[in-house]
Design a protein around this motif. Structure first.
Motif, PDB file in Angstrom:
ATOM      1  N   VAL A 151     -29.271 104.407  39.128  1.00  0.00           N
ATOM      2  CA  VAL A 151     -30.385 103.784  39.848  1.00  0.00           C
ATOM      3  C   VAL A 151     -31.576 104.741  39.914  1.00  0.00           C
ATOM      4  CG1 VAL A 151     -31.112 102.988  42.146  1.00  0.00           C
ATOM      5  CG2 VAL A 151     -28.886 102.279  41.207  1.00  0.00           C
ATOM      6  N   ILE A 152     -32.769 104.204  39.653  1.00  0.00           N
ATOM      7  CA  ILE A 152     -34.010 104.979  39.796  1.00  0.00           C
ATOM      8  C   ILE A 152     -34.651 104.697  41.149  1.00  0.00           C
ATOM      9  CG2 ILE A 152     -36.329 105.345  38.857  1.00  0.00           C
ATOM     10  CD1 ILE A 152     -35.189 104.443  36.116  1.00  0.00           C
ATOM     11  N   ALA A 153     -34.721 103.424  41.526  1.00  0.00           N
ATOM     12  CA  ALA A 153     -35.384 103.057  42.781  1.00  0.00           C
ATOM     13  C   ALA A 153     -34.900 101.683  43.230  1.00  0.00           C
ATOM     14  CB  ALA A 153     -36.891 103.027  42.590  1.00  0.00           C
ATOM     15  N   GLN A 154     -34.918 101.484  44.562  1.00  0.00           N
ATOM     16  CA  GLN A 154     -34.535 100.175  45.121  1.00  0.00           C
ATOM     17  C   GLN A 154     -35.538  99.767  46.198  1.00  0.00           C
ATOM     18  OE1 GLN A 154     -30.368 100.925  46.301  1.00  0.00           O
ATOM     19  NE2 GLN A 154     -29.794  99.502  44.669  1.00  0.00           N
ATOM     20  N   ALA A 155     -35.675  98.463  46.393  1.00  0.00           N
ATOM     21  CA  ALA A 155     -36.450  97.939  47.521  1.00  0.00           C
ATOM     22  C   ALA A 155     -35.553  96.960  48.266  1.00  0.00           C
ATOM     23  CB  ALA A 155     -37.707  97.240  47.024  1.00  0.00           C
ATOM     24  N   ARG A 156     -35.580  97.041  49.608  1.00  0.00           N
ATOM     25  CA  ARG A 156     -34.698  96.211  50.439  1.00  0.00           C
ATOM     26  C   ARG A 156     -35.497  95.231  51.264  1.00  0.00           C
ATOM     27  NH1 ARG A 156     -29.806  98.599  51.437  1.00  0.00           N
ATOM     28  NH2 ARG A 156     -29.740 100.391  50.078  1.00  0.00           N
ATOM     29  N   ILE A 157     -34.924  94.051  51.459  1.00  0.00           N
ATOM     30  CA  ILE A 157     -35.486  93.108  52.435  1.00  0.00           C
ATOM     31  C   ILE A 157     -34.345  92.575  53.292  1.00  0.00           C
ATOM     32  CG2 ILE A 157     -37.419  92.420  50.944  1.00  0.00           C
ATOM     33  CD1 ILE A 157     -35.845  89.797  50.439  1.00  0.00           C
ATOM     34  N   LYS A 158     -34.717  92.049  54.471  1.00  0.00           N
ATOM     35  CA  LYS A 158     -33.704  91.426  55.327  1.00  0.00           C
ATOM     36  C   LYS A 158     -33.492  89.980  54.889  1.00  0.00           C
ATOM     37  CE  LYS A 158     -33.946  94.160  59.507  1.00  0.00           C
ATOM     38  NZ  LYS A 158     -33.346  95.211  58.664  1.00  0.00           N
ATOM     39  N   VAL A 159     -32.252  89.552  54.927  1.00  0.00           N
ATOM     40  CA  VAL A 159     -31.953  88.141  54.668  1.00  0.00           C
ATOM     41  C   VAL A 159     -32.159  87.388  55.979  1.00  0.00           C
ATOM     42  CG1 VAL A 159     -30.193  86.482  53.955  1.00  0.00           C
ATOM     43  CG2 VAL A 159     -30.293  88.747  52.872  1.00  0.00           C
ATOM     44  N   LEU A 160     -32.917  86.283  55.950  1.00  0.00           N
ATOM     45  CA  LEU A 160     -33.212  85.512  57.153  1.00  0.00           C
ATOM     46  C   LEU A 160     -32.217  84.359  57.292  1.00  0.00           C
ATOM     47  CD1 LEU A 160     -37.106  85.359  56.732  1.00  0.00           C
ATOM     48  CD2 LEU A 160     -35.717  87.078  57.948  1.00  0.00           C
ATOM     49  N   GLY A 161     -32.023  83.911  58.527  1.00  0.00           N
ATOM     50  CA  GLY A 161     -31.031  82.876  58.805  1.00  0.00           C
ATOM     51  C   GLY A 161     -31.266  81.593  58.036  1.00  0.00           C
ATOM     52  N   ASN A 162     -32.544  81.270  57.815  1.00  0.00           N
ATOM     53  CA  ASN A 162     -32.849  80.005  57.127  1.00  0.00           C
ATOM     54  C   ASN A 162     -33.172  80.194  55.646  1.00  0.00           C
ATOM     55  OD1 ASN A 162     -35.210  81.335  57.470  1.00  0.00           O
ATOM     56  ND2 ASN A 162     -36.337  79.629  58.421  1.00  0.00           N
ATOM     57  N   GLU A 166     -33.993  80.046  46.851  1.00  0.00           N
ATOM     58  CA  GLU A 166     -35.373  80.037  46.380  1.00  0.00           C
ATOM     59  C   GLU A 166     -36.278  80.914  47.253  1.00  0.00           C
ATOM     60  OE1 GLU A 166     -33.483  77.222  46.798  1.00  0.00           O
ATOM     61  OE2 GLU A 166     -33.068  77.099  44.640  1.00  0.00           O
ATOM     62  N   THR A 167     -36.134  80.808  48.580  1.00  0.00           N
ATOM     63  CA  THR A 167     -37.004  81.628  49.449  1.00  0.00           C
ATOM     64  C   THR A 167     -36.659  83.108  49.286  1.00  0.00           C
ATOM     65  OG1 THR A 167     -35.540  81.431  51.386  1.00  0.00           O
ATOM     66  CG2 THR A 167     -37.277  79.768  51.139  1.00  0.00           C
ATOM     67  N   LEU A 168     -35.374  83.373  49.140  1.00  0.00           N
ATOM     68  CA  LEU A 168     -34.944  84.761  48.956  1.00  0.00           C
ATOM     69  C   LEU A 168     -35.489  85.305  47.627  1.00  0.00           C
ATOM     70  CD1 LEU A 168     -33.277  86.740  50.577  1.00  0.00           C
ATOM     71  CD2 LEU A 168     -31.209  85.817  49.490  1.00  0.00           C
ATOM     72  N   ALA A 169     -35.365  84.504  46.588  1.00  0.00           N
ATOM     73  CA  ALA A 169     -35.859  84.921  45.264  1.00  0.00           C
ATOM     74  C   ALA A 169     -37.349  85.236  45.317  1.00  0.00           C
ATOM     75  CB  ALA A 169     -35.592  83.822  44.233  1.00  0.00           C
ATOM     76  N   ALA A 170     -38.092  84.411  46.044  1.00  0.00           N
ATOM     77  CA  ALA A 170     -39.546  84.611  46.104  1.00  0.00           C
ATOM     78  C   ALA A 170     -39.876  85.920  46.801  1.00  0.00           C
ATOM     79  CB  ALA A 170     -40.200  83.432  46.827  1.00  0.00           C
ATOM     80  N   ARG A 171     -39.172  86.217  47.902  1.00  0.00           N
ATOM     81  CA  ARG A 171     -39.477  87.479  48.611  1.00  0.00           C
ATOM     82  C   ARG A 171     -39.018  88.692  47.807  1.00  0.00           C
ATOM     83  NH1 ARG A 171     -37.246  85.298  52.801  1.00  0.00           N
ATOM     84  NH2 ARG A 171     -35.935  87.029  53.486  1.00  0.00           N
ATOM     85  N   VAL A 172     -37.875  88.565  47.133  1.00  0.00           N
ATOM     86  CA  VAL A 172     -37.415  89.686  46.293  1.00  0.00           C
ATOM     87  C   VAL A 172     -38.392  89.903  45.141  1.00  0.00           C
ATOM     88  CG1 VAL A 172     -35.610  90.443  44.691  1.00  0.00           C
ATOM     89  CG2 VAL A 172     -34.973  89.496  46.919  1.00  0.00           C
ATOM     90  N   LEU A 173     -38.896  88.817  44.562  1.00  0.00           N
ATOM     91  CA  LEU A 173     -39.807  88.949  43.416  1.00  0.00           C
ATOM     92  C   LEU A 173     -41.067  89.737  43.793  1.00  0.00           C
ATOM     93  CD1 LEU A 173     -39.930  88.161  40.397  1.00  0.00           C
ATOM     94  CD2 LEU A 173     -41.300  86.175  41.080  1.00  0.00           C
ATOM     95  N   LEU A 174     -41.569  89.488  45.016  1.00  0.00           N
ATOM     96  CA  LEU A 174     -42.735  90.273  45.464  1.00  0.00           C
ATOM     97  C   LEU A 174     -42.405  91.758  45.466  1.00  0.00           C
ATOM     98  CD1 LEU A 174     -44.126  88.158  48.456  1.00  0.00           C
ATOM     99  CD2 LEU A 174     -45.112  88.451  46.165  1.00  0.00           C
ATOM    100  N   GLU A 175     -41.193  92.078  45.918  1.00  0.00           N
ATOM    101  CA  GLU A 175     -40.770  93.490  45.925  1.00  0.00           C
ATOM    102  C   GLU A 175     -40.610  94.014  44.509  1.00  0.00           C
ATOM    103  OE1 GLU A 175     -40.539  95.464  48.567  1.00  0.00           O
ATOM    104  OE2 GLU A 175     -41.276  93.774  49.743  1.00  0.00           O
ATOM    105  N   GLU A 176     -40.102  93.185  43.601  1.00  0.00           N
ATOM    106  CA  GLU A 176     -39.945  93.605  42.204  1.00  0.00           C
ATOM    107  C   GLU A 176     -41.295  94.041  41.626  1.00  0.00           C
ATOM    108  OE1 GLU A 176     -37.679  91.067  39.556  1.00  0.00           O
ATOM    109  OE2 GLU A 176     -36.667  90.134  41.249  1.00  0.00           O
ATOM    110  N   HIS A 177     -42.309  93.243  41.928  1.00  0.00           N
ATOM    111  CA  HIS A 177     -43.631  93.511  41.349  1.00  0.00           C
ATOM    112  C   HIS A 177     -44.224  94.815  41.879  1.00  0.00           C
ATOM    113  CE1 HIS A 177     -44.002  88.903  40.584  1.00  0.00           C
ATOM    114  NE2 HIS A 177     -43.168  89.509  39.761  1.00  0.00           N
ATOM    115  N   ARG A 178     -43.778  95.245  43.038  1.00  0.00           N
ATOM    116  CA  ARG A 178     -44.221  96.526  43.599  1.00  0.00           C
ATOM    117  C   ARG A 178     -43.344  97.664  43.076  1.00  0.00           C
ATOM    118  NH1 ARG A 178     -42.722  99.574  47.401  1.00  0.00           N
ATOM    119  NH2 ARG A 178     -40.993  98.242  48.043  1.00  0.00           N
TER     120      ARG A 178
END
Ligand code: GRF
Length: 197
Positions: A151-162, A166-178
């Protein structure tokens, strides 16, 4: 500063590719994107790259008799571009041990999970099904083991109850782009290149 020459391998829409191209426009960025190669004809990212003035190539895998021939053609194209670092960005074909060895320490990938969790496909649905509290993305060196390199680098987000996949993918994708441009900055910047043992 001499910028490292980077190619991006894609199979699809190329949003991570676009993030790398955008980052590399900064004169202070240590890498330049010299080419984008797709193994799928008509991949959306090809047009996007061409619009950004980047050289593109399509090597459709079904036009080659064997995987080794396809990979030899990919390597020939990368060598013709004078490539020093290869970034996989949604490249949906497993690479052989021979190809990985040829580019060892200079071949990286972005994966939409916190590796080593959820290697492979459908990571967002699997993270939800597993009840993961956190999810995210990883940039890693590519080795012969799928999604298994250092691993070179990771970005983490919290998983939300709802969250849905698709919503998870969208938030992870924003992190991917950074994350991906940051990881490439680390690899391309000063310092000895990493070489897996
Ligand atoms: C991204 O989620 C990446 O992590 C995975 O494939 C997807 C590619 O998306 N390896 P894009 O083509 O970069 O938009």
């Amino acid at each position: 500063m001499r910028k490292k020459r980077v190619a991006i391998l894609i199979s699809g829409r190329g949003s991570n590719m676009a993030a790398l191209i955008e980052a590399a426009r900064d004169p202070a960025y240590p890498a330049e994107i010299v080419g984008v190669l797709s193994n799928v004809a008509g991949a959306g990212g090809l047009e996007r790259a061409a619009r950004a003035g980047i050289a593109t190539a399509t090597l459709a895998q079904q036009t080659f008799a064997a995987k080794a021939e396809h990979e030899a053609a990919v390597t020939a194209r990368l060598e013709a571009w004078g490539v020093e670092i290869v970034c996989l960005a949604g490249y949906m074909r497993l690479l052989s041990a021979a190809f990985v060895e040829r580019w060892a320490g200079r071949l990286i990938n972005i994966h939409p999970s916190l590796l080593p969790a959820f290697k492979g496909l459908d990571t967002h649905a699997r993270a939800l099904a597993a009840g993961a509290a956190e999810h995210g993305c990883t940039v890693h060196f590519v080795t012969a083991e799928m999604d298994g390199g250092p691993v070179i680098a990771q970005a983490r987000i919290k998983v939300l109850g709802n969250d849905t996949p698709e919503t998870l993918a969208a938030r992870v994708l924003l992190e991917e782009h950074r994350l991906y441009p940051e990881a490439l900055r680390l690899l391309a910047g000063d310092g000895a290149p990493y070489r897996p043992a």
